[in-house]
Design a protein around this motif. Structure first.
Motif, PDB file in Angstrom:
ATOM      1  N   UNK A 201       0.832  -1.211   0.000  1.00 52.17           N
ATOM      2  CA  UNK A 201       0.000   0.000   0.000  1.00 52.17           C
ATOM      3  C   UNK A 201       0.863   1.255   0.000  1.00 52.17           C
ATOM      4  N   UNK A 202       1.954   1.230   0.765  1.00 49.48           N
ATOM      5  CA  UNK A 202       2.840   2.393   0.840  1.00 49.48           C
ATOM      6  C   UNK A 202       3.509   2.660  -0.510  1.00 49.48           C
ATOM      7  N   UNK A 203       3.987   1.615  -1.174  1.00 48.43           N
ATOM      8  CA  UNK A 203       4.610   1.789  -2.488  1.00 48.43           C
ATOM      9  C   UNK A 203       3.584   2.320  -3.486  1.00 48.43           C
ATOM     10  N   UNK A 204       2.376   1.808  -3.466  1.00 49.13           N
ATOM     11  CA  UNK A 204       1.320   2.308  -4.344  1.00 49.13           C
ATOM     12  C   UNK A 204       1.008   3.772  -4.092  1.00 49.13           C
ATOM     13  N   UNK A 205       0.981   4.152  -2.830  1.00 49.18           N
ATOM     14  CA  UNK A 205       0.695   5.554  -2.493  1.00 49.18           C
ATOM     15  C   UNK A 205       1.822   6.472  -2.941  1.00 49.18           C
ATOM     16  N   UNK A 206       3.067   6.049  -2.796  1.00 50.67           N
ATOM     17  CA  UNK A 206       4.200   6.858  -3.281  1.00 50.67           C
ATOM     18  C   UNK A 206       4.079   7.041  -4.795  1.00 50.67           C
ATOM     19  N   UNK A 207       3.758   5.972  -5.525  1.00 52.35           N
ATOM     20  CA  UNK A 207       3.583   6.066  -6.974  1.00 52.35           C
ATOM     21  C   UNK A 207       2.474   7.057  -7.316  1.00 52.35           C
TER      22      UNK A 207
END
Length: 130
Positions: free
Chosen positions: A64-70
């Motif tokens: 979820x964190x990687x998706x939010x950064x993207x």
């Protein structure tokens, strides 16, 4: 948002194993895909910093964190090039594992960069459809 400052490494000899890849599509007058690839450890560190909790508590939120950064980077990019209201973003897609390949169309123009986040390599790319 994720604490720390990514830096451009001085050399190019960094062992890199992408175990988490986040992607966000951009559609409208500009068609593109922003992606971020990193190790499980890097993804966990990003989640830990974003949530303000220890890494062991943040591990379940790494994708979820990687998706939010993207999502944040792609949104910032489209705003900076003046297409903020005329382009839309897809929902982030995150793939995790050790045996996968991400392919773009052959005629896409790729801009890519290797960064270090907390001494860990992170690869970012923008594939633009001409």
């Amino acid at each position: 948002m994720a604490g720390g400052t990514p830096v451009i490494p001085g050399g190019s000899d960094f062992p890199f194993r992408a175990e988490v890849t986040g992607m966000v599509g951009i559609a409208g007058p500009l068609g593109a895909v922003f992606s971020l690839r990193c190790s499980l450890h890097s993804a966990t560190m990003i989640a830990s910093r974003m949530l303000g909790v220890p890494a062991d508590e943040a591990a379940a939120q790494k994708c979820d964190a990687v998706g939010e950064i993207c999502n944040m980077v792609a949104g910032y990019f489209k705003a900076k090039i003046g297409l903020g209201d005329r382009c839309v973003l897809s929902v982030p897609t995150v793939v995790a594992g050790a045996d996968y390949k991400i392919r773009c169309r052959r005629d896409d123009v790729r801009m890519e960069m290797l960064l270090l986040y907390e001494s860990e390599p992170i690869w970012i790319a923008l594939d633009i459809r001409p």
